[in-house]
Design a protein around this motif. Structure first.
Motif, PDB file in Angstrom:
ATOM      1  N   UNK A  47     -91.824 -31.916 -71.062  1.00 46.75           N
ATOM      2  CA  UNK A  47     -92.455 -30.678 -71.723  1.00 46.75           C
ATOM      3  C   UNK A  47     -92.851 -29.866 -70.416  1.00 46.75           C
ATOM      4  N   UNK A  48     -93.530 -30.249 -69.366  1.00 51.10           N
ATOM      5  CA  UNK A  48     -93.905 -29.408 -68.464  1.00 51.10           C
ATOM      6  C   UNK A  48     -92.881 -28.834 -67.505  1.00 51.10           C
ATOM      7  N   UNK A  49     -91.586 -29.389 -67.438  1.00 54.03           N
ATOM      8  CA  UNK A  49     -90.468 -29.087 -66.792  1.00 54.03           C
ATOM      9  C   UNK A  49     -90.077 -27.534 -66.701  1.00 54.03           C
ATOM     10  N   UNK A  50     -89.666 -27.150 -67.994  1.00 53.08           N
ATOM     11  CA  UNK A  50     -89.398 -25.598 -67.927  1.00 53.08           C
ATOM     12  C   UNK A  50     -90.432 -24.659 -67.498  1.00 53.08           C
ATOM     13  N   UNK A  51     -91.815 -25.009 -67.877  1.00 53.41           N
ATOM     14  CA  UNK A  51     -93.124 -24.488 -67.570  1.00 53.41           C
ATOM     15  C   UNK A  51     -93.059 -24.248 -65.952  1.00 53.41           C
ATOM     16  N   UNK A  52     -92.975 -25.579 -65.276  1.00 53.74           N
ATOM     17  CA  UNK A  52     -93.028 -25.551 -63.996  1.00 53.74           C
ATOM     18  C   UNK A  52     -92.096 -24.623 -63.343  1.00 53.74           C
ATOM     19  N   UNK A  53     -90.875 -24.598 -63.599  1.00 54.51           N
ATOM     20  CA  UNK A  53     -89.689 -23.718 -63.381  1.00 54.51           C
ATOM     21  C   UNK A  53     -90.102 -22.340 -63.491  1.00 54.51           C
ATOM     22  N   UNK A  54     -90.645 -21.993 -64.532  1.00 56.22           N
ATOM     23  CA  UNK A  54     -90.958 -20.641 -64.678  1.00 56.22           C
ATOM     24  C   UNK A  54     -92.149 -20.023 -63.616  1.00 56.22           C
ATOM     25  N   UNK A  55     -93.094 -20.914 -63.502  1.00 55.01           N
ATOM     26  CA  UNK A  55     -94.199 -20.762 -62.753  1.00 55.01           C
ATOM     27  C   UNK A  55     -93.569 -20.526 -61.378  1.00 55.01           C
ATOM     28  N   UNK A  56     -92.874 -21.368 -60.657  1.00 53.74           N
ATOM     29  CA  UNK A  56     -92.405 -21.388 -59.653  1.00 53.74           C
ATOM     30  C   UNK A  56     -91.505 -20.418 -59.122  1.00 53.74           C
ATOM     31  N   UNK A  57     -90.460 -20.037 -60.092  1.00 52.07           N
ATOM     32  CA  UNK A  57     -89.728 -18.646 -60.058  1.00 52.07           C
ATOM     33  C   UNK A  57     -90.496 -17.567 -59.987  1.00 52.07           C
ATOM     34  N   UNK A  58     -92.043 -17.254 -60.715  1.00 56.63           N
ATOM     35  CA  UNK A  58     -92.603 -16.253 -60.693  1.00 56.63           C
ATOM     36  C   UNK A  58     -93.346 -16.034 -59.198  1.00 56.63           C
ATOM     37  N   UNK A  59     -93.910 -17.269 -58.580  1.00 57.25           N
ATOM     38  CA  UNK A  59     -94.269 -17.286 -57.550  1.00 57.25           C
ATOM     39  C   UNK A  59     -93.341 -16.936 -56.497  1.00 57.25           C
ATOM     40  N   UNK A  60     -92.304 -17.187 -56.527  1.00 54.77           N
ATOM     41  CA  UNK A  60     -91.209 -17.045 -55.664  1.00 54.77           C
ATOM     42  C   UNK A  60     -90.913 -15.538 -55.687  1.00 54.77           C
ATOM     43  N   UNK A  61     -90.840 -14.951 -56.993  1.00 55.08           N
ATOM     44  CA  UNK A  61     -90.548 -13.374 -57.140  1.00 55.08           C
ATOM     45  C   UNK A  61     -91.895 -12.519 -56.609  1.00 55.08           C
ATOM     46  N   UNK A  62     -93.137 -12.933 -56.543  1.00 53.23           N
ATOM     47  CA  UNK A  62     -94.488 -12.475 -55.848  1.00 53.23           C
ATOM     48  C   UNK A  62     -94.152 -12.469 -54.287  1.00 53.23           C
ATOM     49  N   UNK A  63     -93.399 -13.740 -53.932  1.00 59.15           N
ATOM     50  CA  UNK A  63     -93.396 -13.843 -52.505  1.00 59.15           C
ATOM     51  C   UNK A  63     -92.268 -12.916 -51.719  1.00 59.15           C
TER      52      UNK A  63
END
Length: 246
Positions: free
Chosen positions: A226-242
């Motif tokens: 269940x958390x896998x896609x949400x973790x991927x989305x959050x990690x992608x968003x943090x990388x985008x901000x970075x």
């Protein structure tokens, strides 16, 4: 069954989705031009900032030797060049708007503020600090509860399936409110990024924890799926901000 809950959730909250615009103040051409000139010259009109290390004739100013540096608290009260440019251009622009009987505008997501002892947003810093203290108190109370009130299983671990998840939530909350207090006391691009990353991580994990706890998910495989896609989305968003300009 889980798919039904997800569909109901989307249908209930979809009417509340709206378009958000950026702050009008920092999009103002006069404000942006003021900040640009200040970044280039280190001055706004006749006011120049020595921490910009640019003199009036554009010769870089060399700082004092290491042995003559000011104490840390004295240096903390002095904002760096970019922060000074944003702050003073904001004040000048708001004075102009006041003379024209116009309402204040937000700048970089915040209403106009006045510094106190070098702290750029004292009220927000105090409330963030109080949130940090209360989350620390809550986390320590949770420790006391599960280890003193609940039965222990093998290796003296508490017999509570969600203990580890709540510990992670406590750590992320403490981290988020810590950087919130720092960010509201002093603007810096690095601190702003840490503040944004911490907030995004906490929000993403809160959603994951809410789903796992609300549906009472105890199976380890399901907890990972269940958390896998949400973790991927959050990690992608943090990388985008970075890696992209905010």
């Amino acid at each position: 069954m889980l798919h039904c809950y997800v569909i109901v959730f989307v249908l209930v909250f979809s009417p509340f989705i709206a378009i958000s615009n950026a702050s009008a103040g920092d999009a103002d051409p006069r404000y942006r031009n003021c900040v640009k000139q200040c970044d280039e010259s280190g001055c706004i009109a006749k006011r120049c900032f020595p921490n910009c290390k640019i003199s009036a004739d554009e010769v870089p100013v060399i700082g004092p030797p290491w042995g003559m540096l000011e104490p840390l608290y004295a240096r903390w009260k002095k904002a760096h060049c970019k922060s000074n440019c944003h702050y003073n251009c904001m004040l000048d622009r708001e004075k102009e708007r006041e003379l024209l009987n116009k309402e204040p505008e937000k700048y970089h997501g915040r209403w106009p503020f006045k510094r106190i002892y070098g702290i750029q947003d004292p009220a927000s810093m105090v409330f963030s600090s109080l949130n940090l203290v209360m989350h620390l108190h809550g986390w320590m109370s949770f420790f006391t509860l599960i280890y003193n009130k609940l039965p222990l299983k093998a290796r003296k671990r508490p017999y509570y399936e969600y203990a580890g998840l709540w510990h992670i939530y406590g750590l992320l909350s403490l981290n988020s409110w810590f950087w919130s207090a720092i960010f509201h006391s002093r603007y810096c691009e690095t601190i702003e990024r840490l503040y944004n990353f911490s907030a995004v991580a906490l929000i993403g994990y809160s959603l994951i924890l809410a789903i796992l706890r609300s549906f009472n998910v105890k199976d380890e495989a399901t907890r990972v799926m269940i958390p896998a896609p949400l973790i991927s989305f959050v990690a992608t968003h943090i990388m985008y901000l970075n890696f992209f300009k905010l």
